[in-house]
Design an enzyme around this catalytic site. Structure first.
Site, PDB file in Angstrom:
ATOM      1  N   SER A 149       0.846  -1.191   0.000  1.00  0.00           N
ATOM      2  CA  SER A 149       0.000   0.000   0.000  1.00  0.00           C
ATOM      3  C   SER A 149       0.888   1.250   0.000  1.00  0.00           C
ATOM      4  CB  SER A 149      -0.922  -0.060   1.230  1.00  0.00           C
ATOM      5  OG  SER A 149      -1.776   1.046   1.275  1.00  0.00           O
ATOM      6  N   LYS A 167      -4.747   2.870  -3.690  1.00  0.00           N
ATOM      7  CA  LYS A 167      -4.144   2.240  -2.507  1.00  0.00           C
ATOM      8  C   LYS A 167      -5.175   2.086  -1.380  1.00  0.00           C
ATOM      9  CE  LYS A 167       0.247   1.821  -3.968  1.00  0.00           C
ATOM     10  NZ  LYS A 167       0.900   0.514  -4.192  1.00  0.00           N
TER      11      LYS A 167
HETATM   12  P1  NAP Z   1       9.234   0.410  -9.117  1.00  0.00           P
HETATM   13  O1  NAP Z   1      10.664   0.001  -8.971  1.00  0.00           O
HETATM   14  O2  NAP Z   1       8.867   1.146 -10.352  1.00  0.00           O
HETATM   15  O3  NAP Z   1       8.311  -0.861  -8.904  1.00  0.00           O
HETATM   16  C1  NAP Z   1       7.142  -1.111  -9.612  1.00  0.00           C
HETATM   17  C2  NAP Z   1       7.275  -2.465 -10.262  1.00  0.00           C
HETATM   18  O4  NAP Z   1       6.001  -2.847 -10.780  1.00  0.00           O
HETATM   19  C3  NAP Z   1       8.260  -2.464 -11.421  1.00  0.00           C
HETATM   20  O5  NAP Z   1       9.139  -3.575 -11.291  1.00  0.00           O
HETATM   21  C4  NAP Z   1       7.381  -2.606 -12.656  1.00  0.00           C
HETATM   22  O6  NAP Z   1       8.061  -3.383 -13.644  1.00  0.00           O
HETATM   23  C5  NAP Z   1       6.160  -3.327 -12.086  1.00  0.00           C
HETATM   24  N1  NAP Z   1       4.942  -3.030 -12.826  1.00  0.00           N
HETATM   25  C6  NAP Z   1       4.430  -1.816 -13.148  1.00  0.00           C
HETATM   26  N2  NAP Z   1       3.301  -1.945 -13.832  1.00  0.00           N
HETATM   27  C7  NAP Z   1       3.075  -3.268 -13.943  1.00  0.00           C
HETATM   28  C8  NAP Z   1       2.048  -4.035 -14.552  1.00  0.00           C
HETATM   29  N3  NAP Z   1       1.034  -3.444 -15.177  1.00  0.00           N
HETATM   30  N4  NAP Z   1       2.123  -5.392 -14.467  1.00  0.00           N
HETATM   31  C9  NAP Z   1       3.159  -5.999 -13.837  1.00  0.00           C
HETATM   32  N5  NAP Z   1       4.161  -5.321 -13.250  1.00  0.00           N
HETATM   33  C10 NAP Z   1       4.111  -3.971 -13.301  1.00  0.00           C
HETATM   34  O7  NAP Z   1       8.805   1.386  -7.918  1.00  0.00           O
HETATM   35  P2  NAP Z   1       8.974   1.386  -6.314  1.00  0.00           P
HETATM   36  O8  NAP Z   1       9.106   2.808  -5.948  1.00  0.00           O
HETATM   37  O9  NAP Z   1       9.967   0.410  -5.855  1.00  0.00           O
HETATM   38  O10 NAP Z   1       7.494   0.931  -5.846  1.00  0.00           O
HETATM   39  C11 NAP Z   1       7.190  -0.404  -5.490  1.00  0.00           C
HETATM   40  C12 NAP Z   1       5.922  -0.461  -4.678  1.00  0.00           C
HETATM   41  O11 NAP Z   1       6.060   0.288  -3.464  1.00  0.00           O
HETATM   42  C13 NAP Z   1       4.690   0.107  -5.374  1.00  0.00           C
HETATM   43  O12 NAP Z   1       3.552  -0.658  -5.012  1.00  0.00           O
HETATM   44  C14 NAP Z   1       4.598   1.509  -4.799  1.00  0.00           C
HETATM   45  O13 NAP Z   1       3.314   2.040  -4.896  1.00  0.00           O
HETATM   46  C15 NAP Z   1       5.001   1.231  -3.361  1.00  0.00           C
HETATM   47  N6  NAP Z   1       5.475   2.384  -2.606  1.00  0.00           N
HETATM   48  C16 NAP Z   1       6.660   2.969  -2.937  1.00  0.00           C
HETATM   49  C17 NAP Z   1       7.145   4.007  -2.150  1.00  0.00           C
HETATM   50  C18 NAP Z   1       8.507   4.599  -2.434  1.00  0.00           C
HETATM   51  O14 NAP Z   1       9.032   5.378  -1.614  1.00  0.00           O
HETATM   52  N7  NAP Z   1       9.145   4.256  -3.538  1.00  0.00           N
HETATM   53  C19 NAP Z   1       6.406   4.484  -1.059  1.00  0.00           C
HETATM   54  C20 NAP Z   1       5.173   3.891  -0.776  1.00  0.00           C
HETATM   55  C21 NAP Z   1       4.722   2.835  -1.550  1.00  0.00           C
HETATM   56  P3  NAP Z   1       7.729  -3.265 -15.216  1.00  0.00           P
HETATM   57  O15 NAP Z   1       7.638  -1.779 -15.511  1.00  0.00           O
HETATM   58  O16 NAP Z   1       8.901  -3.949 -15.850  1.00  0.00           O
HETATM   59  O17 NAP Z   1       6.448  -3.977 -15.420  1.00  0.00           O
END
Ligand code: NAP
Ligand code: COA
Length: 281
Positions: A149, A167
């Site tokens: 989330s 979310k």
């Molecule tokens: P990220 O590296 O861009 O991770 C997202 C992943 O999801 C990527 O590996 C992407 O790979 C995959 N993805 C996107 N669309 C997709 C689809 N339609 N089908 C299958 N795979 C898909 O970003 P992150 O920042 O680490 O975020 C990861 C998670 O943490 C997310 O749920 C995000 O909302 C959550 N979050 C992040 C933060 C933060 O500080 N970064 C804070 C709160 C929550 P492909 O593009 O190769 O498909």
């Protein structure tokens, strides 16, 4: 990834399979690595084959058996095929981590209907698709679900209407599945990370310069960003027997950022106190 092995046995998840959607990068890969470090077989899926293959190398470097599949979480049949492949290669899924997501900053008045729909499709509908496609395997293992989330689920953030709606939906889905699938021995929880350093999410949404980074860190009670390993450790805890009676819960891992009273209010009070008592922290 030595951190988790300092606290938990490296065979805690031996013989168990963990599947992470969106597991090819960032926080989700960090979660996959934490499970690999405690002995799990790890399956990852996403849309980009090269990203999955490079993640495979990292996971195998930790000693894990790895299964990868190109699948978009918006396409149920592709996910179902990926989960069948995972079962054939590693055994039935014990823990499903729904982490695939998309996000960008867009004020609501400029966001197109398709922009809103796209994020809800990936984050919320994609999470249901994954949970539904994994159900029979989770029932067999009496396993568990972990949804990734975000703080946007419970604190409105500017230019984040799409993400907040998606979310919040995920957290509601998480609780419904805890309610409905408890009778099959399946637990369901979510993790709401705060700002996690070095991630795509922070690149897209985070501050642009050093001064802004310093201001944001000052608004976080623990005074720093989180790490992908810290989200991974929380996921391992939730999936482990240590959390056997925990279901229907959102675990916020944000250094206290979302606490009421923090942020600007805290800074104003601290400034006023510093003015009254110079020299006191
Ligand atoms: P990220 O590296 O861009 O991770 C997202 C992943 O999801 C990527 O590996 C992407 O790979 C995959 N993805 C996107 N669309 C997709 C689809 N339609 N089908 C299958 N795979 C898909 O970003 P992150 O920042 O680490 O975020 C990861 C998670 O943490 C997310 O749920 C995000 O909302 C959550 N979050 C992040 C933060 C933060 O500080 N970064 C804070 C709160 C929550 P492909 O593009 O190769 O498909
Ligand atoms: N601002 C406003 N709208 C945007 C946008 C942005 N930065 N990026 C995309 N959109 C809109 C598009 O304009 C389109 O709407 P339209 O048809 O009305 O023009 C809609 O969103 C879909 O865009 P598209 O590029 O076709 O989507 P996609 O399915 O290929 O990619 C995204 C999904 C947009 C979420 C893409 O950023 C992505 O793949 N993200 C994954 C990684 C990520 O976001 N990581 C961080 C997780 S916290």
């Amino acid at each position: 990834m030595s951190e988790i092995r300092e606290f938990l046995p490296d065979d805690l998840f031996a013989g168990k399979t963990v599947l992470v959607t969106g597991g090819g990068s960032g926080i989700n890969l960090g979660v996959a690595k934490s499970f690999a470090a405690v002995g799990a077989g790890v399956a990852i899926c996403g849309r980009t084959a090269e990203r999955l293959e490079s993640a495979r190398v990292e996971l195998e470097g930790l000693g894990a058996r790895v299964s990868t599949a190109v699948a978009d979480v918006r396409e149920y049949d592709a996910l179902a095929a990926a989960f069948d492949k995972c079962r054939d290669e590693l055994g039935p899924i014990h823990t499903l981590v729904c982490g695939a997501a998309g996000n960008f900053l867009a004020p609501a008045e400029k966001l197109s209907a398709n922009g809103f729909k796209t994020v809800v499709d990936i984050d919320l509908n994609g999470s249901f698709n994954a949970a539904r496609a994994a159900f029979e395997q989770l029932r067999e293992t009496r396993g568990n679900l972990i949804f990734i989330s975000a703080g946007q689920a419970f604190v409105p953030h500017f230019a984040q209407a799409h993400c907040g709606a998606a979310k919040a939906g995920i957290d509601n889905l998480m609780q419904n599945l805890a309610l409905e699938w408890g009778r099959f021995g399946i637990r369901s929880n979510s993790i709401a990370p705060g700002p996690i350093e070095g991630t795509e999410g922070m690149k897209r949404l985070g501050p642009r310069d050093g001064g802004a980074h310093a201001a944001l860190k000052q608004a976080i009670p623990l005074g720093r960003y989180g790490t992908v390993a810290e989200i991974g450790q929380t996921a391992v805890f939730l999936a482990s027997p240590l959390a056997a009676y925990v279901t229907g819960t959102r675990v916020v891992v944000d250094g206290g950022m979302s606490l009421p009273g923090s942020g600007v209010f805290t800074q104003l009070v601290m400034s006023a106190m510093a003015a009254d008592s110079p020299g006191h922290p």
